[in-house]
Design an enzyme around this catalytic site. Sequence first.
Site, PDB file in Angstrom:
ATOM      1  N   TRP B 323       0.841  -1.210   0.000  1.00 29.46           N
ATOM      2  CA  TRP B 323       0.000   0.000   0.000  1.00 29.46           C
ATOM      3  C   TRP B 323       0.874   1.257   0.000  1.00 29.46           C
ATOM      4  O   TRP B 323       0.510   2.284  -0.575  1.00 29.46           O
ATOM      5  CB  TRP B 323      -0.897  -0.006   1.247  1.00 29.46           C
ATOM      6  CG  TRP B 323      -1.711   1.248   1.415  1.00 29.46           C
ATOM      7  CD1 TRP B 323      -2.943   1.501   0.907  1.00 29.46           C
ATOM      8  CD2 TRP B 323      -1.338   2.430   2.133  1.00 29.46           C
ATOM      9  NE1 TRP B 323      -3.368   2.757   1.269  1.00 29.46           N
ATOM     10  CE2 TRP B 323      -2.399   3.353   2.019  1.00 29.46           C
ATOM     11  CE3 TRP B 323      -0.223   2.803   2.876  1.00 29.46           C
ATOM     12  CZ2 TRP B 323      -2.379   4.603   2.607  1.00 29.46           C
ATOM     13  CZ3 TRP B 323      -0.188   4.056   3.455  1.00 29.46           C
ATOM     14  CH2 TRP B 323      -1.259   4.935   3.320  1.00 29.46           C
ATOM     15  N   HIS B 324       2.049   1.163   0.658  1.00 29.56           N
ATOM     16  CA  HIS B 324       2.919   2.341   0.767  1.00 29.56           C
ATOM     17  C   HIS B 324       3.535   2.746  -0.559  1.00 29.56           C
ATOM     18  O   HIS B 324       3.953   3.889  -0.718  1.00 29.56           O
ATOM     19  CB  HIS B 324       4.019   2.093   1.801  1.00 29.56           C
ATOM     20  CG  HIS B 324       3.526   2.168   3.200  1.00 29.56           C
ATOM     21  ND1 HIS B 324       2.872   1.120   3.800  1.00 29.56           N
ATOM     22  CD2 HIS B 324       3.559   3.170   4.107  1.00 29.56           C
ATOM     23  CE1 HIS B 324       2.530   1.484   5.028  1.00 29.56           C
ATOM     24  NE2 HIS B 324       2.934   2.717   5.240  1.00 29.56           N
ATOM     25  N   GLY B 325       3.656   1.830  -1.477  1.00 27.95           N
ATOM     26  CA  GLY B 325       4.246   2.211  -2.754  1.00 27.95           C
ATOM     27  C   GLY B 325       4.441   1.009  -3.648  1.00 27.95           C
ATOM     28  O   GLY B 325       4.530  -0.126  -3.178  1.00 27.95           O
ATOM     29  N   PHE B 482       2.654   8.243  -1.135  1.00 35.21           N
ATOM     30  CA  PHE B 482       1.947   6.970  -1.000  1.00 35.21           C
ATOM     31  C   PHE B 482       0.482   7.161  -1.333  1.00 35.21           C
ATOM     32  O   PHE B 482      -0.300   6.275  -1.283  1.00 35.21           O
ATOM     33  CB  PHE B 482       2.109   6.405   0.417  1.00 35.21           C
ATOM     34  CG  PHE B 482       3.554   6.282   0.816  1.00 35.21           C
ATOM     35  CD1 PHE B 482       4.503   5.872  -0.117  1.00 35.21           C
ATOM     36  CD2 PHE B 482       3.964   6.595   2.087  1.00 35.21           C
ATOM     37  CE1 PHE B 482       5.833   5.758   0.243  1.00 35.21           C
ATOM     38  CE2 PHE B 482       5.303   6.485   2.455  1.00 35.21           C
ATOM     39  CZ  PHE B 482       6.233   6.074   1.530  1.00 35.21           C
TER      40      PHE B 482
END
Lengths: 372, 482
Positions: B323-325, B482
Amino acid sequence: MTFLRGVRPRHRSIVSQFVLVGVLTLLIGEAYMRMPFVLPPLEYRADGELGGRLAGNQVGYLWLGNMSLKSRPITLNPDGHRGEATDWSHPVVLALGDSEWFGAGVDDSDVWTAVLERALRSDPRLSGLSVVNASHPGHGPYHEYVVARRLLAAHDVEALLVRVAIGQRYFKPVPVEQQAQLVRAAERRAIVRRVTKFGPFLYNKVEAQLPSIRAAMRPHFLAAGGGAGDGAAPVDVGRAMAREARTWWDQLADLATARQIPVVFVVHDIEDRPSARALEETLRAVASSHRGVYVVRLGPEAFGLERIGPAERPRVIRERLTLGRDPHANVEQHRLIASEILRYLRQTELTEAIERHARARRGAPLAAAPPQ
Amino acid sequence: MLFNSWTFVVFFAIVYVCYLAFRDFRWQNVLLLVASYYFYAAWDPRFLLLLLSSTVLDYVCALQIDRSENTRIRRTYLVASVVGNLSLLGFFKYYNFFLDSLDALLTPAGLSVRALHLDIVLPVGISFYTFQEMSYTIDVYRREMPAVRSFRDFALFVAFFPHMVAGPIMRASKLLVQFMGPRTITRDGVITGCWLILWGLWKKVVIADNMAMIADDVFGASASVSWMHAYLGVIAFAFQIYADFSAYSDIARGVSRLLGIELMQNFDLPYFATSPSDFWRRWHISLSTWLRDYLYVPLGGNRGTRLQTYRNLMVTMLLGGIWHGAAWNYAWWGGYHGLLLVGQRLGGESWAAALTQTRWRRIVAIAVMFQFTLFGWLLFRCTRQTRIDGRLQDDSLRQILEMLSAFRNGWGFDATSLHVFAVIAAFALPLLLVQVFQYRTGNPFVVLTLPRFARAAAVALLLFSWLMWGVQSGNAFIYFQF
């Protein structure tokens, strides 16, 4: 506004709290800046012709990155030049430029002039040579000419290296009628600095924020184009600067030619801007009308950027060759500047010319200075 | 438009004056909605269309789910909402990542899908608002809350400017309901809101941006740094990311409080965590609770066998990492935290509880957990990309290995390391000092409870250090990407 009933502050209490915070901030700031172990900011002194200049014989820092980044400690010799004191009885190559060449942001030993001096001295024939960095933040063609005129009147010099960049178009000559006024203002500021050190810092801090505050007043994303920085400076901008600077470049070239000193104009154009090409064009015209005037261009290829596309180049330059938070050159860029200039001096046999010049004028080879 | 920019100061001043001038909360909502869309358009006006279409989709789906009693219809609209949001996220955030990964797999076989590569710009905040919208439709589907009738209120819930770009990811039951009635602005709310803004800005411009310089230098030269420099670089990044992200959350909460709106606390002194599960109760709370409620629990949570629980933990944390990247280093980071959580469960909960029984055990547990956290940040920060055949390719694994084998460049116990350590300590200690007080008193506003002079001195110190060492060049917050 009934819903504000709960918010209504006790004005007196809040105002006194604000005043207390303000006074304490000023006291803490003043006390901190007067601590003996805290590196001070560099001091300026009045100079009408140049609009003020850094005082000699001091160690301090400069503010970079919109006053949010302190430079590495900077040593200024008694002449106000970067680095150790100069022995003018020995051969000297004089470098003139703005903050980029002054080396704002890097250590004394990493400034390109120091790197070039070490490299030149590795040749036994040039072991006594000094490269004097007379560059100064905010100096453009006019200031470079004034500094050269003063130094050449006082000292023997073997060669001049002069920085030319499109960013210098903001560094305008100081009008004669304003010079006395500038000196008086500088003297007033010096008096204020004797009373408070934190006050001027606060003033400068606020002043540095003003452009951002003004910019915040307009919705930038609705404006067409988004403003053109140096990177977008078209060829006309270069031509306009060249027209203004031509007189100073000509006078500088005259000065050097009269003393038979070679001058190398270094067009520092890392981003390969059309505007810088216009400057180069004019400088080549100056060179063609003066003996011993050279023009060299430090373009992207000098910094290993020839394979990086124009769109990506600003990012790569920022990451690899600048301080990141501030557009000034980092250690790597200074190393590359020194290496490119050294290569040019050798390629054009100017190193030999410097040696011959020193021998002829001083009657002795460029031996290393005897130990003191 | 960054919180730490004059543009935001001017923007918020205008919005706030108008907000106070409106008596009716409905007009206040209209104002906030217009302001939020303006705020978002300041990044890139094109993305407004994306935000609007996503808002309309979830608004309609939730209404249909709420109105219908037919399970099949309700499920169809739920799937439409979830698929719609995940498609947006998948296309804008992960399309090129999966394509490049597939290309790397196919290259040995002489095949390539490079021709399908697209130049896509990631819309700011898309990960945050899509998750927030999904939680809303899922909650309506679960009958945990009714669908909202007012499109204006729902659109404001999605786009509310203080938090839309980098969270906290709010639940509709907590935020949307606040838009459905009048708000009260209290004196305490204004004072604590101002403190949160000041504290957040200080953390951002003094701590995070200065730590970033150290971390950037170290990670930028990962192939040549010594062991000690690598270690100090990771510590600097740990403080950078915490100060940066928690600063955003604090400012978002502060700004909302001035408007009379309460956002959830997103960080609760995470580096005082004594175990992996404790860390995730304290770090990015809005995301970890979202993942727990909408991913971990639906997967089965800890209701199945031990192996199923471990699987659920790993899947949740891996997806949380991604989800962060769209890069492998985030997957490694998520997987690593998954392994830590599995490890904690393997060791038994009693083991973790025993660690916190005495003060000294707790201190040791905090120190040990901080080292585990540091290793995670090493994985997280190694984001290097290398240009191969004219295309940027993920080179994070090699960078991680370089950092881990930094001892090959020497141990680096030298004067430079000492200087870097002193700089980190000088910036981190004031933060830690305040946090120790917050931890011991359990009061995040402990500074405001100090006697009058001490409180003024504390604020004066913040202002002074902000003026002297604050980075005023308007650096973006890390979590914007993000």
